[in-house]
Design an enzyme around this catalytic site. Structure first.
Site, short mmCIF file in Angstrom:
data_model
loop_
_atom_site.label_atom_id
_atom_site.label_comp_id
_atom_site.label_asym_id
_atom_site.label_seq_id
_atom_site.Cartn_x
_atom_site.Cartn_y
_atom_site.Cartn_z
N ASP A 1 0.80 -1.22 0.00
CA ASP A 1 0.00 0.00 0.00
C ASP A 1 0.83 1.28 0.00
OD1 ASP A 1 1.03 -0.45 2.50
OD2 ASP A 1 -0.77 0.20 3.59
N GLN A 2 2.17 1.17 -0.18
CA GLN A 2 2.96 2.41 -0.17
C GLN A 2 2.74 3.16 -1.49
OE1 GLN A 2 6.82 0.40 0.37
NE2 GLN A 2 7.56 1.48 -1.43
N GLY B 1 15.92 8.91 -26.47
CA GLY B 1 16.79 7.80 -26.79
C GLY B 1 16.56 7.33 -28.21
N TRP B 2 17.37 6.38 -28.64
CA TRP B 2 17.32 5.92 -30.04
C TRP B 2 15.91 5.47 -30.44
CZ3 TRP B 2 20.14 6.19 -34.26
CH2 TRP B 2 19.91 5.28 -35.31
N ASP C 1 16.68 15.62 -18.92
CA ASP C 1 17.62 15.43 -20.02
C ASP C 1 16.82 15.01 -21.25
OD1 ASP C 1 20.44 14.84 -21.12
OD2 ASP C 1 19.38 12.94 -21.44
N ASP D 1 17.13 13.42 -24.93
CA ASP D 1 18.01 12.61 -25.78
C ASP D 1 17.34 12.45 -27.14
OD1 ASP D 1 19.62 10.72 -26.96
OD2 ASP D 1 19.83 9.50 -25.17
N GLU E 1 17.59 11.91 -30.97
CA GLU E 1 18.50 11.35 -31.97
C GLU E 1 17.78 11.25 -33.32
OE1 GLU E 1 20.42 7.77 -30.49
OE2 GLU E 1 20.31 8.52 -28.44
N TYR E 2 17.77 12.40 -34.17
CA TYR E 2 18.59 13.63 -34.01
C TYR E 2 17.79 14.79 -34.58
CZ TYR E 2 22.25 10.15 -33.53
OH TYR E 2 22.99 9.09 -33.12
N THR F 1 30.09 10.37 -27.75
CA THR F 1 31.33 10.05 -28.46
C THR F 1 31.60 8.55 -28.43
OG1 THR F 1 32.45 10.77 -26.43
CG2 THR F 1 32.43 12.29 -28.27
N TYR F 2 30.64 7.80 -28.93
CA TYR F 2 30.74 6.35 -29.08
C TYR F 2 29.83 5.96 -30.22
CZ TYR F 2 27.03 7.24 -25.61
OH TYR F 2 25.96 7.77 -24.92
N ASP F 3 29.87 4.69 -30.60
CA ASP F 3 29.09 4.20 -31.75
C ASP F 3 29.45 4.90 -33.06
OD1 ASP F 3 27.86 2.46 -30.05
OD2 ASP F 3 25.96 3.53 -29.96
N TRP G 1 27.44 5.34 -20.88
CA TRP G 1 26.31 4.45 -21.18
C TRP G 1 26.83 3.03 -21.01
CZ3 TRP G 1 21.19 5.09 -22.25
CH2 TRP G 1 20.51 3.94 -22.66
#
Length: 584
Positions: free
Chosen positions: A288-289, A316-317, A354, A356, A358-359, A425-427, A564
């Site tokens: 019940d919280q 996100g993607w 935030d 995200d 893309e793009y 700065t990846y993928d 990530w």
């Protein structure tokens, strides 16, 4: 007729040459190269050698390595036994200790039989000396190596990564972090481009420093779906020791639908009941919280670690397709996001938002045509609605190619409204290009042969700065995973492939915590690591390459770093520790 061979012709028809690729203090990389110097094909090979007590092989690739006492034996893999005349094959291993191999035998004969002049690798240079040590630089000097055909140049290796190749016997390394420990070695390269064993290590600690910059951001993504197959929960941030080494968390993801911010997974976000064993504070949820799930666990995490700030990340993607409709009315979009993030049930959990996308005005999973002003308009509306004290950030592209994704939107104009950008700065490269060429997915710098010269972290950061984004509003991105191909024969980058390597959750993708054991790094290029094991080729960051990336981020006054994502790290959080230490 049967002719008797002359002494030269009767010499052993193959050689085995040892080189030490790198030494990071607590371990080293060794390689053996077998060369057929005869006139007939060798069908199999076995290399044997002794290591002194205290030196041992811990893992190996491209050969089966066993030991009896201090005697080590390496036998060819089934696919690597055939060796035509003048052909070579290499296998490698990671080891511990400081000793060198001795009493080498190849197929029962001497390892140096039939050596052609010029095939010998150079000797190790002298241990470098360090002088002129400052907050951000050191000068290294070493004595020359020798080689039967002459030494061409020297690789200067810092923390396991080559930082420079020079022709002389000295090098000044600049751009270092103050008050930071580094370890340097040097290896020679001969005119045949063979590298010899590395010198002994030279530890260096730069001057200055102190407790570190408290304003540097150390942020990781926590994925809501990680609680399912990955079995990664908020409590893992505590048990791994990561919670004390981060400043921020991006909770991923909320969805963007119908022009609004919406919940992505209600069960994971606020409905799942946690038992005492998986709860941050050891207290089980009750039926019940008013709030359960990840949101409640994040609330408990903040109570225990009040320095951590949490942002709700949207998009996100997979869920970026709704942004184009949303920014058609940015004021209404911002209002919907504010009402969701500040819902009274969890308003105290979040300190920021935030986005995200893309793009903006470019293509990702879907293509957006909302125009170059869309990013600026969206961030302006978010700042206006959330106010000056709320964190407003965005994850953004790292495509620095002329006319690429950075050029597609007004990121410079939007920067005045944000706290920082998470530059992804990846993928840069991966097995979506099924046949290669193989390339590291997260290079810090460009390198000869890279498939796209503008796909690297340095170029992306510099392009944002050129567009007016302050350096302290840019965070450097790090992937806690690798990308890989299969069907690869070339150990170094640039090889061809037949498709993506098998991954636990998706083809061509695997967590660092898995790769560090199943496919240990065999080299570095562009400031990141790569590995070849069997016919698989992977690229990923290691603690050593992350330390170097963080040193670069500090030297260029970036706002910090993000990664990530948490669940790709080891159970003791070694990559998060590397980010933390590197920014301190």
């Amino acid at each position: 007729m049967v002719g008797l061979a002359s002494p030269a012709q009767a010499a052993t028809s193959a050689t085995a040459t040892y080189t030490k690729g790198s030494d990071w203090g607590s371990g080293f990389e060794g390689k053996w190269t077998i060369k057929n110097t005869g006139t007939t094909t060798i069908s199999s090979w076995t290399v044997e050698w002794d290591f002194p007590a205290g030196t041992r092989v811990t893992s190996a690739w491209d050969a089966d390595v066993t030991s009896v006492g201090n005697r080590w034996t390496a036998k060819n893999k089934s696919w690597a036994g055939n060796l035509p005349p003048n052909a070579t094959v290499t296998f490698g291993f990671n080891g511990t200790g400081t000793g060198s191999p001795s009493n080498c035998k190849l197929n029962g004969g001497s390892c140096d039989g039939g050596v052609i002049p010029g095939d010998d690798p150079p000797t190790a240079p002298g241990v470098p000396t360090a002088s002129n040590i400052t907050d951000n630089a050191v000068t290294l000097t070493w004595t020359a190596a020798t080689d039967d055909k002459g030494v061409k140049n020297y690789d200067v290796i810092r923390d396991g990564s080559v930082v420079a190749t020079v022709t002389g016997l000295t090098y000044t390394n600049t751009g270092l972090a103050a008050g930071t420990d580094y370890v340097y070695t040097v290896q020679a390269r001969d005119t045949a481009d063979q590298t010899g064993p590395a010198s002994g290590p030279r530890p260096v600690k730069t001057t200055g420093g102190g407790p570190g910059d408290p304003n540097k951001v150390k942020m990781g993504y926590f994925t809501q779906w990680g609680i399912y197959g990955r079995n990664y929960h908020v409590k893992n941030l505590v048990t791994s020791g990561t919670a004390s080494k981060i400043t921020h968390i991006n909770y991923a993801f909320g969805n963007v639908q119908g022009g609004r911010c919406t919940i992505g997974d209600a069960f994971a976000d606020y409905e799942k009941a946690y038992g005492a064993d998986q709860s941050v504070d050891g207290v089980a949820d009750t039926w019940d919280q008013p709030l359960r799930g990840n949101f409640n666990q994040l609330r408990k995490l903040k109570a225990r670690y009040p320095h951590i700030k949490i942002l709700f990340s949207f998009g996100g993607w997979t869920w970026s397709g709704g942004f184009g409709q949303a920014v058609a009315n940015p004021t209404a979009f911002a209002e919907s996001c504010y009402n969701l993030v500040e819902d009274p049930r969890w308003a105290d959990v979040f300190d920021g938002i935030d986005l995200d996308w893309e793009y903006p005005n470019a293509c990702g999973l879907t293509c957006d045509t909302s125009g170059p002003a869309s990013m600026k308009n969206m961030m302006q509306a978010m700042r206006a609605r959330f106010g000056p004290s709320y964190l407003v950030t965005a994850a953004v592209t790292a495509d620095a190619a002329p006319g690429g994704k950075i050029d597609a939107a007004d990121y410079g104009g939007a920067a005045q409204y944000i706290n920082w950008y998470n530059v992804m700065t990846y993928d840069f490269f991966g097995a979506w290009d099924r046949t290669g060429p193989t390339a590291p997915h997260s290079p810090l710098t460009s390198y000869p042969g890279v498939p796209n010269q503008n796909f690297n972290s340095v170029d992306a950061v510099n392009k944002y700065k050129a567009k007016g984004v302050p350096a302290n509003k840019l965070l450097l991105g790090v992937g806690f995973y690798g990308r890989g191909w299969t069907g690869v024969t070339q150990a170094t980058p640039g090889g061809t492939a037949t498709g993506p390597a098998t991954g636990t959750y998706e083809p061509g993708n695997e967590d660092y915590k898995v790769l560090k054991n199943t496919c240990p790094a065999t080299g570095t290029v562009g400031g990141t690591a790569y590995a070849k094991c069997g016919t698989n080729w992977w690229s990923y960051d290691t603690p050593a390459t992350i330390q170097s990336k963080m040193a670069w981020a500090k030297a260029n006054n970036l706002g910090g770093a993000f990664y990530w994502e948490f669940s790709g790290d080891t159970a003791n959080g070694e990559l998060a520790t590397a980010v933390h230490n590197g920014l301190n």
